[in-house]
Write an enzyme that holds these catalytic residues in place. Structure first.
Site, mmCIF file in Angstrom:
data_model
loop_
_atom_site.group_PDB
_atom_site.id
_atom_site.type_symbol
_atom_site.label_atom_id
_atom_site.label_comp_id
_atom_site.label_asym_id
_atom_site.label_seq_id
_atom_site.Cartn_x
_atom_site.Cartn_y
_atom_site.Cartn_z
ATOM 1 C CB ALA A 21 -0.928 -0.006 1.217
ATOM 2 C CB THR A 25 0.660 6.649 0.586
ATOM 3 O OG1 THR A 25 2.076 6.628 0.391
ATOM 4 C CG2 THR A 25 0.242 5.418 1.380
ATOM 5 C CG ASP A 103 -3.739 0.675 -6.561
ATOM 6 O OD1 ASP A 103 -3.072 0.215 -7.508
ATOM 7 O OD2 ASP A 103 -3.222 1.055 -5.487
ATOM 8 C CG HIS A 120 -3.773 -9.287 -1.356
ATOM 9 N ND1 HIS A 120 -3.234 -8.411 -0.427
ATOM 10 C CD2 HIS A 120 -3.254 -10.510 -1.065
ATOM 11 C CE1 HIS A 120 -2.433 -9.078 0.394
ATOM 12 N NE2 HIS A 120 -2.426 -10.347 0.020
ATOM 13 C CB CYS A 128 -21.795 -13.957 -8.782
ATOM 14 S SG CYS A 128 -23.195 -14.842 -8.032
ATOM 15 C CB CYS A 156 -27.426 -17.013 -9.979
ATOM 16 S SG CYS A 156 -26.116 -16.460 -8.859
ATOM 17 C CG ASN A 219 7.811 -0.178 4.572
ATOM 18 O OD1 ASN A 219 6.917 0.103 3.776
ATOM 19 N ND2 ASN A 219 7.563 -0.457 5.836
#
Length: 250
Positions: A21, A25, A103, A120, A128, A156, A219
């Site tokens: 993430a 930012t 994203d 992810h 669905c 459905c 990081n």
């Protein structure tokens, strides 16, 4: 290669980049665990992202869809970090991006879609849970904006879920298996903007190191894998990544 470049940046032809993430930012998308992160500001929202809660409770699903209706990611643009990785790919180096982000900003920055592995999932499609039909998220959010609190599958009647991994869900076995192969084949793994607290993705760092790769972590905060790293860089990603990629492409 510039003689002033560190040893880990010299003669590298195969690079894997694990992004979290923190790389987004600067595009206006908050991270999750930082000082101003999503879970830091509103820890109760974690419950909305638990798979069991989502499936069991229409009220939870309604909260979830309201949250994504105005999510800042819909307005976000790629930043210098995303663009630096796209430029590095264009330099001819064999580059694969393993991203925890949903994203799509790597692809929008110019990274080849097939070379970006979305660990992810993606917020740009909805699945669905009944018939597995997939739909562009924009269509479902249009229904939410029109007043449907908990839109169901038009085919459905099943529960619709954003095409991302929620808490309590396993990552797709084929996807994580492919990520491990990429990590093992790399000469350098850059871990950028990730807390490296979420497994099994974080363990890709160990997979790469045990296969002989250098691990470089970019990081703001310490991570559980810092001790395995050849180098840890605390410089802001928006300046560090363009500098690193320029070094690697030289």
């Amino acid at each position: 290669m510039d003689d002033t470049a560190p040893e880990w940046a010299r003669g590298i032809g195969r690079i894997a980049v694990l992004t979290g993430a923190g790389i987004s930012t600067d595009s206006g998308i908050p991270d999750y665990r930082g000082p101003d992160g999503v879970w830091t500001r509103a820890p109760e929202d974690v419950d909305v992202f638990r798979y069991a809660n989502f499936v069991a409770d229409p009220a939870v699903r309604a909260r979830f869809w309201r949250r994504y209706l105005h999510h800042p990611a819909w307005r976000a643009e790629p930043n210098p970090g995303h663009r630096a990785l796209a430029a590095l790919e264009c330099s001819g180096i064999a580059l694969r991006i393993l991203t925890q982000n949903i994203d799509g900003l790597h692809q929008r920055a110019g990274s080849t879609a097939r070379k970006v592995l979305e660990l992810h999932g993606s917020m740009h499609e909805v699945v669905c849970l009944g018939c597995s039909a997939r739909t562009p998220t924009a269509r479902i959010l249009d229904r939410v904006a029109a007043g449907e609190a908990d839109p169901s599958c038009p085919d459905c009647g099943g529960i619709l879920k954003l095409g991302v991994v929620l808490f309590g869900q396993y990552l797709d076995a084929d996807t994580i298996g492919q990520a491990e192969k990429i990590a093992k084949a790399s000469q350098l793994l850059l871990a950028v903007g990730t807390s490296l607290q979420v497994e099994p993705v974080a363990s890709l760092c160990r997979v790469a190191v045990e296969a002989g790769a250098h691990l470089v972590i970019v990081n703001r905060d310490p991570t559980p894998y810092d001790r395995l790293a050849t180098e840890v860089i605390r410089e802001p990603i928006g300046t560090a990544l363009p500098r690193i990629t320029a070094m690697l492409a030289a």
